[in-house]
Design a protein around this motif. Structure first.
Motif, PDB file in Angstrom:
ATOM      1  N   GLU A 159       4.967   0.810  -8.075  1.00 42.94           N
ATOM      2  CA  GLU A 159       4.927   1.818  -7.026  1.00 42.94           C
ATOM      3  C   GLU A 159       5.678   1.361  -5.785  1.00 42.94           C
ATOM      4  OE1 GLU A 159       0.927   2.518  -5.702  1.00 42.94           O
ATOM      5  OE2 GLU A 159       0.341   0.456  -6.073  1.00 42.94           O
ATOM      6  N   ASN A 160       6.246   2.337  -5.061  1.00 41.35           N
ATOM      7  CA  ASN A 160       6.957   2.121  -3.810  1.00 41.35           C
ATOM      8  C   ASN A 160       8.082   1.095  -3.946  1.00 41.35           C
ATOM      9  OD1 ASN A 160       7.509   2.571  -1.099  1.00 41.35           O
ATOM     10  ND2 ASN A 160       6.137   0.943  -0.402  1.00 41.35           N
ATOM     11  N   ASP A 176       0.608  -1.158 -10.235  1.00 40.40           N
ATOM     12  CA  ASP A 176       0.564  -2.127  -9.138  1.00 40.40           C
ATOM     13  C   ASP A 176       0.595  -3.554  -9.658  1.00 40.40           C
ATOM     14  OD1 ASP A 176      -1.932  -2.326 -10.245  1.00 40.40           O
ATOM     15  OD2 ASP A 176      -3.034  -1.787  -8.432  1.00 40.40           O
ATOM     16  N   LYS A 188       1.350  -4.403  -0.502  1.00 39.47           N
ATOM     17  CA  LYS A 188       1.437  -3.049   0.047  1.00 39.47           C
ATOM     18  C   LYS A 188       1.118  -2.989   1.533  1.00 39.47           C
ATOM     19  CE  LYS A 188      -1.295  -1.729  -3.279  1.00 39.47           C
ATOM     20  NZ  LYS A 188      -2.166  -0.943  -4.182  1.00 39.47           N
ATOM     21  N   LYS A 189       0.574  -4.079   2.095  1.00 36.71           N
ATOM     22  CA  LYS A 189       0.195  -4.092   3.505  1.00 36.71           C
ATOM     23  C   LYS A 189       0.965  -5.139   4.312  1.00 36.71           C
ATOM     24  CE  LYS A 189      -2.813  -0.806   3.355  1.00 36.71           C
ATOM     25  NZ  LYS A 189      -2.595   0.427   4.134  1.00 36.71           N
TER      26      LYS A 189
END
Length: 532
Positions: free
Chosen positions: A169-170, A188, A102-103
């Motif tokens: 997610e995303n 996740d 996510k980062k």
């Protein structure tokens, strides 16, 4: 008025003054110490062609990137093999850097990695921030339901039934479900949606085909819905926009791998080659014909205790280091803040109070994100010369230490205030200076009060170190999450989870025992003296 009261008052004032100055000096020293972050090497500064840092999250799991059960220090996955092929084509070494999926974009912008390749979808919002390479894989979405499910045979049926659908997610799947207005459950982890589907917490799972192929193969009772969902998406490599030359080199290398058949060979090995991949060929370029029979996913080898335990033990040691160093920061800063609140000049007391209220009110996770991602960004905007790009480990020590220091400060302040005031006067009558009184009389008695709650904080800190995984520190919890998505079966998942919990207990329980023993010794001695 008592004859010695004026002297005691003046000595206390003197003591407050000296402690206030000492506190300011310690704050300045700790600030300068923590300001020494890691320098980020610039390309070409030490070597003409330094290794390229590839950012990817091994927690993403099979078949993208995961630990080899037979050689735990090595990585497997179709993306790992593509990177190895790119390494040969570019003639330049590429090293993997574990980074939270996510980062990944933030890691690129921060300069921690040179490129991100981890099943990263090309989206319009990401294209505004990074430069994508040419696509290296065309993916489609597939729906998964329970065996025997007769009412859900398509995504349209899910819409009619208002079915509960799980996804990551995303992702393209999550954005599609949101657009359709379906009750969506976001995860996740790749493993959990299928487990929830099996126990009827979900009606269906919608994910990328590579994930579906590898996480349904050993799960009886699940059925793949055919045909696939209409549409397609693309995986590509992300670069910083200013690294245009590097991106072009990767584009050319990917095209060579495609035309030589190497890319197809990798996909066929992992059971991922299909007709959709023909779209990767440039116009008027052709490759070899497809195999008559569709390729099957590569067999994954299981995890044994001997293969996964060294990884958990290594991560547990990182957890111990992180806990001990963070607690050391908390004790040092906490004691300074407590003394400032009690004895420093009034303005410094207000600053100490503000410190306590601020760090007790800010979530640790938010603090870690700010220190790791936000602070360097602010430094770039205002052009600070002070280095603010600390390594993930140092950032975690500082963040956890500063947060727990607020709680320790209140414990120390309450313990010091619990010591009767007349002991200051008694010590002064014996000729002790205020500093000697605090060191030899007040503080030893306060430690007896401090020990139990501080031990509780120490144990809590062991568990809170799991938050460091969000800024790429591979501690015990993060390592478990990585292993849980590495193709292990349900038995291995339970076994690895139990071993992880036992390691936490092995680290935390002895602390409680030592604390109780010290408390018994100290209080036992004090009570024994009272009986005489």
């Amino acid at each position: 008025m008592h004859p010695g009261e004026d002297g005691v008052s003046s000595e206390r004032a003197y003591f407050r003054h000296r402690l206030g100055l000492a506190a300011l000096l310690v704050f300045a020293w700790t600030g300068s110490m923590f300001g020494q972050g890691e320098e980020v090497p610039t390309p070409g500064s030490a070597q003409p062609l330094p290794p390229l840092r590839w950012g990817a999250d091994a927690e993403g799991g099979a078949p993208y990137i995961f630990n080899d059960p037979q050689r735990p220090d090595e990585l497997l996955g179709f993306e790992v093999e593509i990177v190895q092929a790119l390494e040969r084509e570019l003639g330049r070494r590429i090293v993997h850097k574990q980074y939270d999926f996510k980062k990944l974009i933030e890691g690129l912008e921060r300069g921690d990695i040179d490129f991100a390749m981890n099943g990263l979808e090309i989206t319009s919002d990401r294209q505004k921030r990074v430069r994508f390479s040419r696509p290296y894989y065309v993916f489609k979405l597939q729906l998964v339901v329970r065996e025997g499910e007769g009412e859900i045979g398509s995504l349209g049926a899910c819409v009619k039934r208002r079915a509960r659908v799980g996804t990551l997610e995303n992702t393209a799947a999550s954005r599609l479900l949101e657009r359709l207005g379906l009750p969506t459950y976001l995860y996740d982890s790749q493993v959990t949606p299928f487990e929830d589907l099996a126990v009827n917490r979900l009606d269906a799972v919608l994910l990328d085909v590579p994930i579906v192929l590898y996480h349904t193969r050993d799960k009886p009772g699940l059925k793949l819905v055919e045909p696939l969902v209409s549409g397609r998406g693309y995986y590509a490599i992300a670069f910083r926009k200013e690294d245009e030359e590097l991106a072009r080199q990767f584009d050319a290398a990917l095209e060579r791998l495609l035309l030589s058949g190497e890319l197809r060979r990798i996909y066929e090995k992992w059971g991922l080659w299909n007709v959709s991949q023909e779209e990767l060929y440039p116009p008027n370029q052709f490759g070899l014909e497809l195999s008559a029979a569709p390729s099957q996913p590569q067999e994954l080898r299981g995890w044994s205790f001997a293969s996964y335990f060294p990884l958990l033990a290594r991560a547990a040691w990182v957890t111990v280091e992180l806990t001990v160093l963070s607690m050391a920061v908390a004790v040092l800063v906490g004691l300074v803040v407590a003394v400032c609140r009690l004895y420093a000049p009034y303005p410094v007391q207000l600053l100490a109070l503000a410190y306590v209220e601020f760090f007790r009110g800010v979530p640790v996770l938010l603090l870690l994100y700010f220190l790791y991602f936000g602070l360097p960004a602010i430094g770039q905007v205002v052009q600070w010369e002070v280095p603010l790009r600390w390594s993930p480990f140092v950032t975690a020590v500082i963040g956890l230490g500063l947060n727990y220091a607020a709680y320790e400060a209140e414990i120390y302040r309450a313990a010091i205030m619990a010591i009767p005031r007349h002991q200051w006067e008694a010590a002064a009558s014996l000729g002790l200076t205020p500093t000697q009184t605090f060191r030899y009389v007040i503080l030893p008695q306060a430690v007896r009060i401090i020990l139990p709650p501080s031990t509780t904080d120490f144990v809590a800190l062991f568990k809170d170190t799991s938050l460091a995984g969000t800024i790429t520190v591979v501690e015990l919890s993060k390592q478990y999450q990585i292993l849980s998505t590495s193709g292990a079966d349900y038995r291995a998942l339970v076994e690895i989870g139990v071993v992880t919990a036992l390691l936490y207990l092995l680290m935390a329980v002895p602390l409680g025992y030592i604390s109780r023993r010290l408390e018994e010794c100290w209080h036992g001695g004090q009570l024994g003296e009272g009986r005489h």
